[in-house]
Design a protein around this motif. Sequence first.
Motif, mmCIF file in Angstrom:
data_model
loop_
_atom_site.group_PDB
_atom_site.id
_atom_site.type_symbol
_atom_site.label_atom_id
_atom_site.label_comp_id
_atom_site.label_asym_id
_atom_site.label_seq_id
_atom_site.Cartn_x
_atom_site.Cartn_y
_atom_site.Cartn_z
ATOM 1 N N GLN A 71 96.829 119.433 -24.869
ATOM 2 C CA GLN A 71 98.074 120.432 -24.203
ATOM 3 C C GLN A 71 98.804 120.605 -25.494
ATOM 4 O O GLN A 71 99.210 121.863 -25.519
ATOM 5 N N SER A 126 99.613 123.959 -27.257
ATOM 6 C CA SER A 126 101.119 124.914 -27.344
ATOM 7 C C SER A 126 101.384 125.309 -28.839
ATOM 8 O O SER A 126 102.014 126.251 -28.992
ATOM 9 N N LYS A 177 105.967 126.295 -22.404
ATOM 10 C CA LYS A 177 105.703 125.615 -21.459
ATOM 11 C C LYS A 177 104.763 124.475 -21.729
ATOM 12 O O LYS A 177 105.013 123.422 -21.167
ATOM 13 N N ASN A 178 103.568 125.009 -22.502
ATOM 14 C CA ASN A 178 102.720 123.729 -22.774
ATOM 15 C C ASN A 178 103.311 122.568 -23.657
ATOM 16 O O ASN A 178 103.190 121.329 -23.683
ATOM 17 N N ASN A 215 106.574 121.710 -23.345
ATOM 18 C CA ASN A 215 107.406 120.811 -22.878
ATOM 19 C C ASN A 215 106.601 119.914 -21.940
ATOM 20 O O ASN A 215 106.911 118.768 -21.644
ATOM 21 N N GLU A 216 105.519 120.482 -21.302
ATOM 22 C CA GLU A 216 104.651 119.340 -20.307
ATOM 23 C C GLU A 216 104.078 118.389 -21.234
ATOM 24 O O GLU A 216 104.045 117.322 -20.604
ATOM 25 N N SER A 262 104.606 114.431 -20.673
ATOM 26 C CA SER A 262 103.453 113.388 -20.540
ATOM 27 C C SER A 262 103.738 112.245 -21.650
ATOM 28 O O SER A 262 103.287 111.097 -21.236
#
Length: 719
Positions: free
Chosen positions: A243, A247, A261-262, A264-265, A269
């Motif tokens: 991920q 990003s 979005k990716n 930050n996720e 994680s």
Amino acid sequence: MQKLILFYHTLLLLIVTFPAHAEINQQREIEFIETPNILFERLSARTQFPLSFNNRTEFEAVADSLKYRPDELQADLEILARLFLETALKADDKINNARLLTQQLESLAETPMQEAIILLLEGRIRGLEDQQYKQSIILFKEALNKINNLNDTQSLNLQFILHQNLSSLHTLVKQDTQALYHYKRYREIAYRLRNDYFIALSETAIGIYYTGRNQLAKALQHHSEAYRISNRLDYPVIQAQTQFQLSRAYRDLGQWDEALKNANEAAISYQKLGRDASQSKAMTVIAMIYANQEQWNKAIDYYLNAQQLDEKHNRRISQGLNFHNIGEAYLHLSNYPSAMNYLQMANDIFREKGVMHYLVYNELLFAQALSEQSLWKETITHGVAALIIADSKQLPDAQKEALEYLANAYREERNYPAALEMMDRLVQMQQSTEEDPVEETLSSNLTEEKLKFEINIYQHKLSGYIKNSKDQQMAIIILLAAIFILSFAWLYSLKRLNSFKQQKTLLATQVLQEPQTQLKGYQGLLHCMSDENSPKTIALVNVKLLADLDNEFGLTESKIITENLINQFESQLSCKVYLIKPGEFAFCFTNSLAPEQTLIQISEVLSHQALTINSNVPNYSELHNLELDCIMGHINLPLLANPDLRLTTELQFETVQYALAAAKSIDIGHTYVSIRTLNFAPAAIFFKPLYLNLTHALQRGIIRAETNRTISDIKWPKN
């Protein structure tokens, strides 16, 4: 008979245990990546590290005391040594412990596999401790040569690890061709092992390579495949990693929302997993996304967050990279003191660690910052430092940039021989380097990459839909047709867009021109009057003898005469002149001029004019010798004293037309009529019908007229 049964039993046991042993080795490699700290604690407790032995006999005695088979203990110690060299491991004195284990294992090495592992450990130690990347590459290749001819699963696992390390190091030292070879071998072995986790790792790695080469379509293909595979695995580290790389792909495509979005996720994680180093990289990507949007203050905040994580674990090189990025951000904000401070801290770290491939670009940024401040001696110091490193590392892009800074700085220092030498080197490099083709526009590049990305997504979706379908062949035909249509539509749209842009530019130019002669005309005058630096004086001049110029001499010759006259007006009077119709010209002066002064200046140019004479055309000499009288209408702007009251440019032009019409009613020699309003004049006098309202306003004394003739002789127009 009993011997035969025993033989078959042994053979069956080997067939069953061999794949199981292979799966255990691969599972341990996955644990090595996913949960290195848990694996480390388990192995440390079981092996009771550190152990004391100097030869195989002592080692076997230790293994027996720990209830180990010697080969199993040796394998666990090899994993333990590799763990000490992992950045994700949280343990004390990692390098020294790794060196101790490497020395002990070296005394036990007998097989090519064991010798290859020792070389792997030695290469990792040199790369981490002293950044001896080239020496590490030599050791890894030597290890690979020892096991290249082995095809068992254990050997393939080790080859997989070696190709991974070699591909990363070759990329780091800018050896792209060799890096790509090892990336492909890395991926090939992953597919041979049929391990989805390894495949996702290799697809991500080769995607990173293509991203670094700016081959975004290929990069996205590999990243999306890695992301798809990782989502069906129950391993959080590989999911976060794929991920995170996705990003970066979105970032390179300029799709900022998806990239943020990716990223930050992925950062969340990594934080949950306790992967501070990876979290720092995610923070850096977020900072770069903001930097690409020129949101420099936000970028600095995230760079500082990454810096805190790296400082916490004393990752010096990562700290240096963050200092470099922060310095670059401050440079874009023109905050030179802060930029110089952070760049100096980055320089100190890169020199301390001897990482020349980072230092060269920091020196270049230093030179840029100093050049922008016109500190030429300091620019030369850092430019020379960058050039020396770039020459030694054979980095053409860095060499060119350094030569540009040095040539400019030497020129400013008046050291012309040195400047010329830099320019000569730059020219030689440009001539010897074959430039890559450049796309027509940046937007077309971006559109192409996005189109390829969307097509790639459609391919994966379509593949999923038709897995259990009997119409697979028809689906492929539809996919190919869609690709063809999308590609054709994109090319057609790009061509139409370029055509529309050219047509718009042409029409925008033509609308400002007088239709017949294509000289600046009425619309051009209105544009001039509406400009921010609007003129202060407008004069509309009629030269009676030039009114039929187009009929008497033809459009081609009359255009030459008129254009020549306009050029003389503009050069001698410092004004802008527009052709309203044959014999009638509009003058825009930036200064406020009295009407008599304006008429004198224009008439002087007319009296001394030297029209371009074509001896082959009859009657030109007569035209040249005639005295050209002019009739002039004149106004000074603004017409109304109240700044809150604004008149359209069309009404202002009609007002000066009104003045010209009044002057033409006298029609004697050089004549002018100027119109001006009194301070209390209302805006209503400029309503339609304009001429009638202006005549009534003159009669009532609201506006005044000035002329060089008798006012009573003027016949005022009334529409």
